[in-house]
Design an enzyme around this catalytic site. Sequence first.
Site, PDB file in Angstrom:
ATOM      1  N   GLU C 131       0.832  -1.210   0.000  1.00 26.57           N
ATOM      2  CA  GLU C 131       0.000   0.000   0.000  1.00 26.57           C
ATOM      3  C   GLU C 131       0.871   1.268   0.000  1.00 26.57           C
ATOM      4  O   GLU C 131       0.467   2.309  -0.524  1.00 26.57           O
ATOM      5  CB  GLU C 131      -0.943   0.006   1.211  1.00 26.57           C
ATOM      6  CG  GLU C 131      -2.012  -1.081   1.181  1.00 26.57           C
ATOM      7  CD  GLU C 131      -3.120  -0.831   0.158  1.00 26.57           C
ATOM      8  OE1 GLU C 131      -3.539   0.326   0.016  1.00 26.57           O
ATOM      9  OE2 GLU C 131      -3.538  -1.798  -0.516  1.00 26.57           O
ATOM     10  N   HIS C 282       2.803 -10.486  17.127  1.00 24.05           N
ATOM     11  CA  HIS C 282       3.427 -11.721  17.572  1.00 24.05           C
ATOM     12  C   HIS C 282       4.880 -11.810  17.127  1.00 24.05           C
ATOM     13  O   HIS C 282       5.752 -12.273  17.876  1.00 24.05           O
ATOM     14  CB  HIS C 282       2.653 -12.933  17.042  1.00 24.05           C
ATOM     15  CG  HIS C 282       3.110 -14.210  17.656  1.00 24.05           C
ATOM     16  ND1 HIS C 282       4.127 -14.965  17.123  1.00 24.05           N
ATOM     17  CD2 HIS C 282       2.723 -14.845  18.790  1.00 24.05           C
ATOM     18  CE1 HIS C 282       4.334 -16.013  17.893  1.00 24.05           C
ATOM     19  NE2 HIS C 282       3.490 -15.972  18.901  1.00 24.05           N
ATOM     20  N   LYS C 323       8.593 -12.562  26.761  1.00 23.97           N
ATOM     21  CA  LYS C 323       8.707 -11.674  25.600  1.00 23.97           C
ATOM     22  C   LYS C 323       8.881 -10.219  26.029  1.00 23.97           C
ATOM     23  O   LYS C 323       9.338  -9.378  25.264  1.00 23.97           O
ATOM     24  CB  LYS C 323       7.482 -11.836  24.700  1.00 23.97           C
ATOM     25  CG  LYS C 323       7.378 -13.229  24.083  1.00 23.97           C
ATOM     26  CD  LYS C 323       6.032 -13.481  23.403  1.00 23.97           C
ATOM     27  CE  LYS C 323       5.995 -14.887  22.788  1.00 23.97           C
ATOM     28  NZ  LYS C 323       4.636 -15.204  22.255  1.00 23.97           N
TER      29      LYS C 323
END
Lengths: 363, 363, 363, 363
Positions: C131, C282, C323
């Site tokens: 895009e 993620h 994480k």
Amino acid sequence: MWSSSEAPSVARAAVLKESSSLPEDMPQIKGYDFNQGVDHRALLQSFLTTGFQASSFGQAVQEINKMIEKRLEPVQEEQESCDSHSSASGCTIFLGYTSNLISSGVRESIRYLAQHRMVDVIVTTAGGIEEDFIKCLAPTYLGEFSLKGKELRQQGINRIGNLLVPNDNYCKFEDWLMPILDQMVLEQKTEGTHWTPSKMIHRLGKEINNPDSVYYWAYKNDIPVFSPALTDGSLGDMIYFHSYKNPGLVLDIVEDIRRLNSKAVFAKSTGMIILGGGLVKHHIANANLMRNGADFAVFVNTGQEFDGSDSGARPDEAISWGKIRMDASPVKVYADASIVFPLLVAETFAHNAARLIKEKNSD
Amino acid sequence: MWSSSEAPSVARAAVLKESSSLPEDMPQIKGYDFNQGVDHRALLQSFLTTGFQASSFGQAVQEINKMIEKRLEPVQEEQESCDSHSSASGCTIFLGYTSNLISSGVRESIRYLAQHRMVDVIVTTAGGIEEDFIKCLAPTYLGEFSLKGKELRQQGINRIGNLLVPNDNYCKFEDWLMPILDQMVLEQKTEGTHWTPSKMIHRLGKEINNPDSVYYWAYKNDIPVFSPALTDGSLGDMIYFHSYKNPGLVLDIVEDIRRLNSKAVFAKSTGMIILGGGLVKHHIANANLMRNGADFAVFVNTGQEFDGSDSGARPDEAISWGKIRMDASPVKVYADASIVFPLLVAETFAHNAARLIKEKNSD
Amino acid sequence: MWSSSEAPSVARAAVLKESSSLPEDMPQIKGYDFNQGVDHRALLQSFLTTGFQASSFGQAVQEINKMIEKRLEPVQEEQESCDSHSSASGCTIFLGYTSNLISSGVRESIRYLAQHRMVDVIVTTAGGIEEDFIKCLAPTYLGEFSLKGKELRQQGINRIGNLLVPNDNYCKFEDWLMPILDQMVLEQKTEGTHWTPSKMIHRLGKEINNPDSVYYWAYKNDIPVFSPALTDGSLGDMIYFHSYKNPGLVLDIVEDIRRLNSKAVFAKSTGMIILGGGLVKHHIANANLMRNGADFAVFVNTGQEFDGSDSGARPDEAISWGKIRMDASPVKVYADASIVFPLLVAETFAHNAARLIKEKNSD
Amino acid sequence: MWSSSEAPSVARAAVLKESSSLPEDMPQIKGYDFNQGVDHRALLQSFLTTGFQASSFGQAVQEINKMIEKRLEPVQEEQESCDSHSSASGCTIFLGYTSNLISSGVRESIRYLAQHRMVDVIVTTAGGIEEDFIKCLAPTYLGEFSLKGKELRQQGINRIGNLLVPNDNYCKFEDWLMPILDQMVLEQKTEGTHWTPSKMIHRLGKEINNPDSVYYWAYKNDIPVFSPALTDGSLGDMIYFHSYKNPGLVLDIVEDIRRLNSKAVFAKSTGMIILGGGLVKHHIANANLMRNGADFAVFVNTGQEFDGSDSGARPDEAISWGKIRMDASPVKVYADASIVFPLLVAETFAHNAARLIKEKNSD
């Protein structure tokens, strides 16, 4: 770049960190096995170990069944005689729901609960009252969420989500309601009746005299129905119109708050089942603060906590206020009640009723 | 497999379908260029062409500015003289908000609007009333969404999203309120005062006598504040307690619905600014049905339509009911009002006030 | 009924429970006072004490400013020389965003960050790549969420929320891309180029040669851009078509995962700024697991945790996985990034740049 | 104030607007009547006329049953023989789902569909692959959404919503996977195997050799499984580690996009069943653009359109892109798939299978 023979040790250590052992009795995640055929009841029971909101559904079934069991516990004679406020029930169940659920087919599940006196107190909004009566006069239809408002207004069709209500239904409601309002004003003037929303709802339930109506059964079974903002809807429109022809009606909300709070204060134990947010959620929870918290609670709604709304607040926020007991295990199911509530009734109230009937028959 | 020299024609035709030309004046998507430095006003103006909810924000600014402009239009003398209900304002602005926004710092934006009489009618819930007064007595604090309910209850700290309110604040509220309730009962008995929620709120605004209070200014500026379920909160708790010591207070909701509806019916034009859902959203919209629809509308909330709730309904649903005019261009901003409403006030009411002051000074 | 002179003691005790005192330095809730005029910067600073998501916004500003400050910290010479993987930056900032944000005007904020090398690693989806290039070829327009799909398809207009993209834009993209794909295949065959998504994105950024493009600047400033599912979009359509004419292109995702993970493993410290959910959220978080957690994190999205999706998970879930570091103070802002991200950039990267320029000039 | 004997005519006209009549065959809203006992199948059938998402559920059942019926239609011999790409099925069903659903008990419903070859193409994320294998090695447990990340990390327990996965499970996964990766590299080097994500998934399905595994059955039944970002998860972690010991593995995503698109292009008709958003939703819909749109579609997710995300987009947005046919009647159910998908399978695939078995037996 592809030189060293071992991945960075920080990465290996982080990824392959060892775990402590979990308690042995911790439930393992396991869904329904369709190889055993379609057994709906077993399927719904498997939800408890399916995870996410399926597990919340399973927990809500357990929580409501605890309310039902507690409610059936015998209440000691003595206690009953000396305290006129006392509930004869071991657990007073407060049921709350927003207006749209009466517009939807969830109404039939609610009517079932009122008809069989399976709940003790009802709280809803003005729309939650009037839509029940209007449905006794004319039907609501299934439409689509995307129908254009302008075209619908031109045709006099009102939209509620994917439901459609012809405006004529509200005209029929006016025809039915106006003489009752006349009568209420008359009784106020001649008999000194002190009208409150709950008394008015009872009267309307008596007048509709239709077994399809939730409030007909609430009247018959003496289940109080609270709706402090009863003027916020078509009922309010009609009361407004009527006030020009026959002024003077007074609807007092003070007596009702005392009546509602007493239901919580003098209960042996209480359970809250609340579908949706806004007034109905807050009003029931606030009444249960009066007894230092409900013993059981199930919320079904699609609200989220991030905007600080009471509607979206988790049950744990209500614990901080003393609206739910500190040792309770309340459940919130994040879901549209149109799917979840009929299934909850199936696995709790209705299943239990079927069981009781079966037990009775086998005696 | 890699044989034919041309991709399947159905795929090429579907992917490379030609497009009709769009209207030439259609706005192009273009965000703010930070290479020109941080110019917040230009940044917020660029939201209109940023897309998604940024564009909705830009449209909401335009819609509110239309209300403000219309409100400043001179009202014809003649009309005014012959109809005592008439509003002197070219556009009657209805502002609604849920309780949590008064608990939050959005209260200061709302207070600004009441102080400078920038809105004409207010609708809120019980909590939206009492939290304003309580904040005059003691502060609310910033906490976290994840604080545990049980620990908070043990310390007597109430949580509202990520806000914390010590329970002592409610004790102070009782101390302040009880003598006023005594006085209200006295006036009812001796002067025949017919109390309604809006009259009670006005009285409390007078009694608090504090320029930090929204309802102090609503009282000073004669802005009516409607809250039909005024008993659903701490006010209800106190009224309940008080009813044991000094019974008899009556709060009538019938007179208020007539008063609210008249505000809509006799307005030249109307605008609705509604933050959150539930009662406040429905009550304002329903009043505007009485005039066959509001001319302008801005909703700011996080609700969704899929569950059929009025809270989450798009403005287009209100058009089907005649609550918004068919030719209106209502705007919904899907966002937490704590971020969006202060920014909306900055770009509309407050900007306009600054502009008017500047114009005045340059005369 | 109105007999006893005291409300039930259980109710009084529950409602009027005393509270422990809160820490003295706890921030009090207080919103912006428009009586001091419209000072946007002061207004945005007041968000920290406004509550709900306004406070989350304020905390996100603080968290990003911590990343920026840390990033400017001088890196020790020694360390740098002996470890070729080492980042020269004190804090490696990972920026992730979903495709729709490039379609929207948020693209200009992202381009600013890439242009001035304010972030170190970018992760996005296929749409988030293509895009950007397509917008260099033809514009995207502002439409409405409710435009009908069938009518749009008949006109060859694609809808992205309230944005409209004429299908011709994709035809222009094909014209631009095909020769580049030919060239890539040639280089693979003749020079043995081992193509990966990140290498292809770099090449496209070079080819577009347009300062409006995010990936032009990523190429110029050597900021790696990862997009493992690069075939999932118009790029994939074109690669699919191209494979019939000129087969053989290989895009390997193994080399890229090693490259991405190395960025996390060899960083001095890391910060994650992630707009939206799905793969981009993620992928960045998983890379940061390789270093036992990011030091700083800001998530902006509208997802909720109740359905167990990674998209809606709170940062605290990422802590359980390693994480995010256990001692970090990550922030999630529940909001549409189209409103929040430009404001975040204003109060952090852009404000800081303006400050640095000012400091330099005053030397 | 209470003077005139008639309410304002504008109000009466607006409220009592007459309505045009609705089509006679329009379905009336009517919920399940529990007085007829608990008949789960009848209850789920009543959802169609219950309104809101219950009706959407009922429509999804109808849409999926249309796919199943179409799929059973005999395919003409002739067509089959001359086009080797042709599917032998009358309707190619694409099933997509996010990783969390494999972590949950929805996995067993998906495994049932793969085992009995009821779907034709699967698309999922890396987690959606690896979690299936990991569950063959060690169980996942039911926890709570509110468990603290720090405490969990200290114990090496990973949280996925209200699920808990001990980190040891990932260590077991490493032990299982590493030799397979060695073998894959060997085959690449010696046999020139050109690995793609779909080929790797097939291989892993073969190696796991466990009837509890979704991908074991996908392998057995030759159902291709696409996951272009296969490195984004534990599989990527292991591939990363492995690349240090035994470098050189190439995973190409170009061949897979051609394979996936061919599945759509050469299908007689197609249906999409997509649980969740992000990559899985976009990837299936984009493949169906290659055939100018899917014939049938059911989306189950909790995303909303207001932020312009593809995840939350209504099916009507996909129609504008040519990803769903203009004359299709796609259905979106706004719900957590953990509740809705097992119920959908019960009323469609599993019910149909039971029916077919019954019919066969009665022959």
